[in-house]
Design an enzyme around this catalytic site. Structure first.
Site, short mmCIF file in Angstrom:
data_model
loop_
_atom_site.label_atom_id
_atom_site.label_comp_id
_atom_site.label_asym_id
_atom_site.label_seq_id
_atom_site.Cartn_x
_atom_site.Cartn_y
_atom_site.Cartn_z
N ASP A 1 0.84 -1.26 0.17
CA ASP A 1 0.34 0.43 -0.36
C ASP A 1 0.28 1.02 -0.23
O ASP A 1 2.08 1.00 0.44
CB ASP A 1 -0.26 -0.09 0.99
CG ASP A 1 -1.37 0.83 1.42
OD1 ASP A 1 -2.38 1.60 0.67
OD2 ASP A 1 -1.12 1.81 2.46
N ASP B 1 -1.35 -0.25 6.11
CA ASP B 1 -1.37 0.69 8.23
C ASP B 1 -2.31 0.43 8.13
O ASP B 1 -2.64 1.22 9.19
CB ASP B 1 -0.38 1.19 7.57
CG ASP B 1 -0.85 2.53 7.60
OD1 ASP B 1 -1.69 2.64 6.05
OD2 ASP B 1 -0.63 3.66 7.56
N ASP C 1 -6.77 -1.54 4.37
CA ASP C 1 -5.52 -2.73 4.06
C ASP C 1 -6.35 -4.12 4.31
O ASP C 1 -5.56 -4.52 3.87
CB ASP C 1 -4.55 -2.40 4.36
CG ASP C 1 -3.82 -1.04 3.81
OD1 ASP C 1 -4.59 -0.62 2.63
OD2 ASP C 1 -2.98 -0.33 4.15
#
Length: 694
Positions: free
Chosen positions: A387, A587, A591
């Site tokens: 990400d 994080d 996600d």
């Protein structure tokens, strides 16, 4: 505290505490009090002799002063000591081992032969019963070999051999159990909640953010979506779906409402609840973690399962070799020597110990791993998915600019945004709250219930008007909020990420977020490529232009922009269908689906609590080099497991051959077998050889 210096060299001092005795608790207080001193590298406290060894880098005077001010009974010093330190466990097994050796010596030296024989028969009953029980269950395992060896020795009248074998088996059991419990204990003590502040509900009904250390029994704590429950207690208001996997192993969230009990370390996946604290500092969490470590199937890697199955399969071959040796030589001693050797003990001990030790070593490096199969997955993975926000970029972005519309006050808009965002910690939300704090913008809680929409934004009501804050997709496209000034809106700074604040259906402000790229990101990607990861992918909700710019700077193999949480999870599923093993690192709450879908999901330590809970591995937020370290540890663990296999099989096979040739007696075979098992177990507890650091 009065002390005497026994020995001293540069950076190291050994002192004696001038008192007759020291309890285990006092020894822990001394160790943790002195270790808390800045510049002290290591402290060892010997409670039996009241000696302390201190290794330090600070000024010697600071150490002497700390020793003189040391109090072994002060409550403040006792607060530094964790619930479990391992000292009590070590003392328990030291005493068990001393007791076993002492009884054996007294048995040999003081008791007459007839009494020793009777005692040998009585002690043999336990081992023979285990063997018979194993056979009755249709299994031929190590217990059958032990029972056969002891039974044959007694029938031959060889009481010394039978006694020696039972003594060595007892010592081996104590050492095996001690080794395993030490590994579990070390690992459990490294697993902390990581919760520093909580929302406390005052008697006036206000919410106040306070350090968790200030919470007391009976206090009311509010926990919302994506946050971790900091303390054990009972729900007094609200409804929430709570992920309890870390405590109970349940795979699906559990509904909690008024009257339900909740545990420290579990995470609210949806909803919110008010908890009346019943146990401060997460009492009992250590024991639940230990239980989870010992029972969770997550710990079992393919290599561990393979070792356990192989160990059981080799037992019938050992028994067959014993019978064949007796048929060929008619020598019972040679046959019994083979029975003293089995592959099971070392295989079943060394593999789990290797994994637990690797997990403990990862913890020391700021990497928390929930099970051995995830280290194995990292070692075997060929694809890693990043990400962008909070991972490839810094986890603490900052507010660069606040653009207001309709003549609204900039400070007031930032104050309102911070008031909403502080309830749902994320890297961007943290940036808004921090900017408000730095500008001295304090705020009262004027809004109603805050609703968090995953991957989109926050909805609430202030002074009777609906307030939204979040992405363009959420505020403008989904909620159809009006844009008051198209000209200003079209020329928003393109180098920043944008957070949109809307009041009563109209855009009130746009908060520009600067999200600088981690300086080590490109080097980490390069090192991951060299370490064997052939495909590095970046996925982000940002637009194509921003995503492309970051991807080029970092050096990823491919990138995907404007993705939703379900898109990330779908991508990982497609990779699995193509036969790839995938690591995912993120994080945020958004996600979580992808972290769950990956073979090994990795969360950043400063990320959302739900991401850390769902993830299989958590790494430090300081830098991304810990990813490279994780890969090294994983590869080194698999090499150690392979070495254990080769060593255990070859050494024990050698003992079997020497026993069959009559070179080794049964007692010596048992001694060498147990010694090798212990040696391999101890070797498995040592630090991994991760090779050269880049």
């Amino acid at each position: 505290m009065k002390c005497t210096v026994l020995h001293e060299s540069k950076g190291r001092i050994r002192v004696h505490i001038c008192r007759s005795r020291m309890t285990l608790r006092q020894a822990d207080i001394a160790e943790y009090s002195l270790a808390a001193l800045s510049g002290v590298r290591n402290v060892k406290v010997f409670d039996r002799t009241c000696d302390i060894i201190i290794s330090y880098e600070c000024h010697r005077g600071a150490v002497i002063k700390a020793l003189s001010e040391l109090s072994l009974d002060a409550e403040r010093a006792a607060e530094l000591v964790p619930e479990h330190t391992g000292r009590e466990l070590n003392r328990e097994y030291e005493e068990k081992l001393v007791s076993a050796v002492t009884h054996r010596l007294l048995h040999k030296l003081l008791l007459p032969a007839p009494i020793r024989r009777i005692i040998s028969f009585i002690r043999a009953v336990k081992y023979i019963a285990r063997g018979i029980k194993c056979l009755l269950h249709g299994k031929i395992e190590v217990a059958v070999l032990d029972a056969t060896a002891i039974g044959v020795s007694l029938l031959r009248g060889d009481y010394n051999t039978a006694g020696s074998v039972m003594f060595l088996l007892k010592v081996g059991d104590i050492l095996d159990e001690w080794t395993h419990k030490r590994s579990v204990d070390d690992l459990a003590r490294t697993m902390s909640l990581g919760v520093e502040q909580v929302w406390l509900k005052t008697s006036e009904g206000q919410e106040v953010l306070v350090p968790v250390s200030e919470v007391r029994r009976g206090d009311m704590v509010i926990v919302r979506t994506g946050s971790m429950i900091p303390l054990d207690g009972k729900v007094t208001a609200g409804d929430a779906m709570v992920n309890q996997a870390s405590m109970t192993g349940e795979s699906v969230p559990v509904h909690k409402s008024e009257g339900s009990y909740v545990y420290a370390g579990t995470v609210v996946e949806d909803g919110e609840c008010t908890v009346c604290v019943e146990s401060i500092a997460g009492g009992g969490r250590y024991d639940r973690i230990v239980k989870m470590i010992e029972e969770s199937e997550k710990l079992k890697s393919t290599a561990e399962n393979k070792a356990a199955h192989l160990a059981d399969k080799l037992v019938p071959w050992s028994l067959g070799g014993t019978i064949l040796t007796w048929l060929l030589t008619r020598n019972v001693t040679r046959a019994v020597s083979i029975l003293m050797v089995d592959f099971s003990c070392a295989l079943k001990l060394a593999m789990p110990i290797s994994v637990l030790s690797a997990m403990r070593e990862c913890s020391r490096a700021g990497i928390t791993v929930k099970g051995g199969r995830f280290l194995e997955a990292v070692s075997e993975a060929d694809t890693i998915v990043f990400d962008k926000t909070g991972t490839l970029t810094y986890s603490s972005p900052r507010v660069a600019e606040v653009i207001t519309f309709g003549g609204r006050d900039e400070a007031e808009m930032l104050r309102l945004a911070a008031c909403l965002e502080e309830h749902y910690p994320h890297s961007i939300a943290n940036a808004v709250v921090k900017e408000a704090e730095e500008r001295g913008l304090l705020h009262e809680e004027r809004h109603s219930k805050v609703e968090y929409v995953v991957a989109h934004g926050i909805s609430s009501s202030v002074d009777g008007e609906r307030v939204l804050i979040g992405s363009y997709h959420f505020v403008v496209e989904d909620e159809k909020c009006l844009i008051p000034d198209e000209r200003v809106f079209r020329h928003l700074p393109k180098q920043y990420s944008h957070l949109y604040l809307a009041i009563a259906g109209e855009i009130a402000a746009v908060i520009c977020i600067e999200d600088p790229l981690r300086k080590e990101a490109s080097q980490v990607v390069e090192q991951l490529h060299r370490a064997g990861l052939s495909r590095v992918v970046m996925m982000t909700g940002d637009n194509e232009r921003t995503a492309r710019a970051v991807a080029e700077k970092v050096g990823v193999d491919e990138y995907h922009s404007e993705v939703l949480p379900e898109d990330k999870a779908a991508f990982i599923r497609s990779e699995h269908e193509a036969g790839r093993k995938v690591i995912m690192i993120g994080d945020g709450v958004n996600d979580s689906p992808a972290l769950s879908e990956a073979d090994a999901g990795i969360a950043i330590s400063t990320g959302a609590a739900i991401a850390r809970e769902i993830a299989d591995i958590t790494i430090s937020a300081e830098d991304l080099y810990s990813l490279v370290e994780l890969k090294r540890y994983s590869d080194a663990l698999m090499k150690r497991i392979a070495w254990n296999y080769r060593t255990i099989i070859s050494f024990n096979a050698g003992l079997i051959v020497l026993g069959a040739l009559g070179i080794l007696s049964p007692a010596v075979s048992a001694l060498l077998h147990n010694a090798s098992t212990l040696a391999i177990g101890m070797k498995s507890m040592t630090d991994l050889d991760t090779g050269e650091k880049d």
